[in-house]
Structures are given as C-alpha cells and as structure tokens.
Design a protein around this motif. Structure first.
Motif, PDB file in Angstrom:
ATOM      1  N   THR A 229      -5.822   2.659  -1.281  1.00 25.37           N
ATOM      2  CA  THR A 229      -4.698   3.388  -1.871  1.00 25.37           C
ATOM      3  C   THR A 229      -5.156   4.659  -2.545  1.00 25.37           C
ATOM      4  O   THR A 229      -6.322   4.849  -2.834  1.00 25.37           O
ATOM      5  N   LYS A 230      -4.212   5.532  -2.792  1.00 26.00           N
ATOM      6  CA  LYS A 230      -4.493   6.694  -3.632  1.00 26.00           C
ATOM      7  C   LYS A 230      -4.556   6.184  -5.071  1.00 26.00           C
ATOM      8  O   LYS A 230      -3.925   5.200  -5.413  1.00 26.00           O
TER       9      LYS A 230
ATOM     10  N   ASN B  26       2.799   6.890  -6.702  1.00 24.54           N
ATOM     11  CA  ASN B  26       1.898   7.985  -7.023  1.00 24.54           C
ATOM     12  C   ASN B  26       2.596   9.345  -6.896  1.00 24.54           C
ATOM     13  O   ASN B  26       2.365  10.247  -7.696  1.00 24.54           O
ATOM     14  N   CYS B  27       3.462   9.463  -5.913  1.00 27.03           N
ATOM     15  CA  CYS B  27       4.161  10.743  -5.674  1.00 27.03           C
ATOM     16  C   CYS B  27       5.418  10.904  -6.523  1.00 27.03           C
ATOM     17  O   CYS B  27       5.707  11.993  -7.007  1.00 27.03           O
TER      18      CYS B  27
ATOM     19  N   ASP C  16       8.925   5.810   5.770  1.00 24.71           N
ATOM     20  CA  ASP C  16       7.495   6.108   5.856  1.00 24.71           C
ATOM     21  C   ASP C  16       6.728   5.011   6.595  1.00 24.71           C
ATOM     22  O   ASP C  16       5.711   5.281   7.243  1.00 24.71           O
TER      23      ASP C  16
ATOM     24  N   SER D 105       1.635   4.469  -2.844  1.00 21.33           N
ATOM     25  CA  SER D 105       1.664   5.893  -2.506  1.00 21.33           C
ATOM     26  C   SER D 105       2.956   6.538  -2.993  1.00 21.33           C
ATOM     27  O   SER D 105       2.962   7.652  -3.526  1.00 21.33           O
ATOM     28  N   GLU D 106       4.081   5.818  -2.846  1.00 19.68           N
ATOM     29  CA  GLU D 106       5.384   6.323  -3.316  1.00 19.68           C
ATOM     30  C   GLU D 106       5.387   6.455  -4.846  1.00 19.68           C
ATOM     31  O   GLU D 106       5.892   7.430  -5.386  1.00 19.68           O
TER      32      GLU D 106
ATOM     33  N   ILE E 178       0.832  -1.202   0.000  1.00 22.52           N
ATOM     34  CA  ILE E 178       0.000   0.000   0.000  1.00 22.52           C
ATOM     35  C   ILE E 178       0.868   1.255   0.000  1.00 22.52           C
ATOM     36  O   ILE E 178       0.632   2.196  -0.755  1.00 22.52           O
ATOM     37  N   GLU E 179       1.903   1.253   0.833  1.00 27.08           N
ATOM     38  CA  GLU E 179       2.796   2.427   0.902  1.00 27.08           C
ATOM     39  C   GLU E 179       3.591   2.581  -0.387  1.00 27.08           C
ATOM     40  O   GLU E 179       3.870   3.697  -0.826  1.00 27.08           O
TER      41      GLU E 179
END
Length: 198
Positions: free
Chosen positions: A92-93, A18-19, A32, A15-16, A11-12
């Motif tokens: 998630t995003k 995505n960024c 994180d 996010s990484e 999940i994290e």
C-alpha cells in the motif's frame, strides 16, 4: 478467490483513504477495482467495515515487519531503531497523516481501537530500547523518558503539521524525531562553547 477480492478491496481502500480521507465513495472504490458496487457489499457490510478492516490489515502488516526487524541478526541496534520508524507496507501507499486524522475524527470509535492495537508495536520498541541499553553502541539513557518523548511526538503530530503547513507520513515524521534524538543538533558534540572560545 473471495479472499483475493477482499484483499484487493482493502488495498484499494487504503489508496482511497490516502487520496481523499473519509470522503471517498464506494462508487469510486468499485470503479477503480473494476467491480460492481454490489460485489463490494457481498464482501463487506458497509464503508465503515471496509475502512476498519483496511487499517487493521495495514497495522498487522507493519507489526509483522517490526517483528522481523527485531529478529534480524544482521542489523545493528542503531539500524533497527531507525528502521523501526521507517517501516512501509509493500502493498500500500503510506497513509497521509492529515487524511488519516480526518478519518479518525469522523470515526472516533476507531481511534480507541487503533490505540489499543498499537500497544503491541510500542512494546516491541521498548524491547529494542532495552537491547540498546545492553549493547555497547549507546551511552546509558533513560528508557522511560525516551519512550515518553517518542509517544508525545506521535500524539502531537497533527499540531506539528498545522504549524509547518505540511503533510507527510507518520513513518517519515517519526524517523525525523528519532534521528534528532540519536544524533542531536550540535555539530561538535565533543566541544563545549567555552572550549571553542579558549
């Protein structure tokens, strides 16, 4: 416990991605998550494996939501068609299309694997369009042409974003496409130009 840590890592990682796209570092991911980098490597052999598994888990989650959507007896076919392209993962995003594309350019083998996995979702959409043809909600339409239009739109998404210098999620983009197809762009669809001049 090990399963929970793996899920948190995946999940994290999304996010990484995505960024930062493919430029995220394992150090950032570990920080994180408040775990050591060593712990990451206890569960995954490489950053590539984490990326691959994270994206697969997201695709599996979206496929599951598509299945639930088709099985829903409360929604109209119209709501289902729009909802099909508005599915977001609750965990998630939603991935930035540009960052995802950047990732696929650097991991070309992943691209063909994702294409293969996405076939299941396109098949579900085809089933949904078949139901639309059988319902009284819609006029008769060329299902093959509509599928072709939607798949072409999906394939050309990056070119479109480059032209408008913008970025949003795949879901948002595809939902805009399906809304134009369903509702058109003409205000008075019942009147021709000649009728208004008379």
């Amino acid at each position: 416990m090990a399963k929970d840590i793996r899920e948190r890592i995946l999940i994290e990682a999304l996010s990484e991605i995505n960024c930062r796209g493919s430029d995220f570092h394992m150090d950032d991911l570990a920080r994180d998550l408040r775990i050591s980098k060593r712990t990451l490597y206890e569960h995954f052999s490489s950053k590539q494996e984490i990326v691959r598994e994270a994206i697969y888990s997201l695709m599996a989650e979206i496929h599951e939501q598509h299945m639930k959507l088709l099985a829903d007896t409360q929604m109209t076919t119209e709501e289902k068609i729009i909802g099909f392209f508005n599915v977001k993962s609750p965990n998630t995003k939603v991935l930035s299309v540009r960052n995802m594309n950047d990732l696929l350019v650097k991991m070309p083998d992943l691209c063909s694997e994702l294409e293969e996995r996405s076939k299941k979702d396109w098949e579900l959409l085809e089933q949904l369009l078949n139901k639309a043809l059988q319902s009284k909600e819609f006029k008769q339409f060329d299902r093959f042409l509509l599928m072709h239009m939607l798949r072409s739109a999906a394939d050309d998404i990056i070119e479109y974003f480059n032209e408008i210098d913008h970025d949003y999620s795949f879901s948002e983009y595809m939902e805009k496409c399906i809304r134009i197809i369903l509702y058109g762009i003409k205000k008075d669809r019942g009147q021709s130009t000649n009728d208004t001049k008379a």
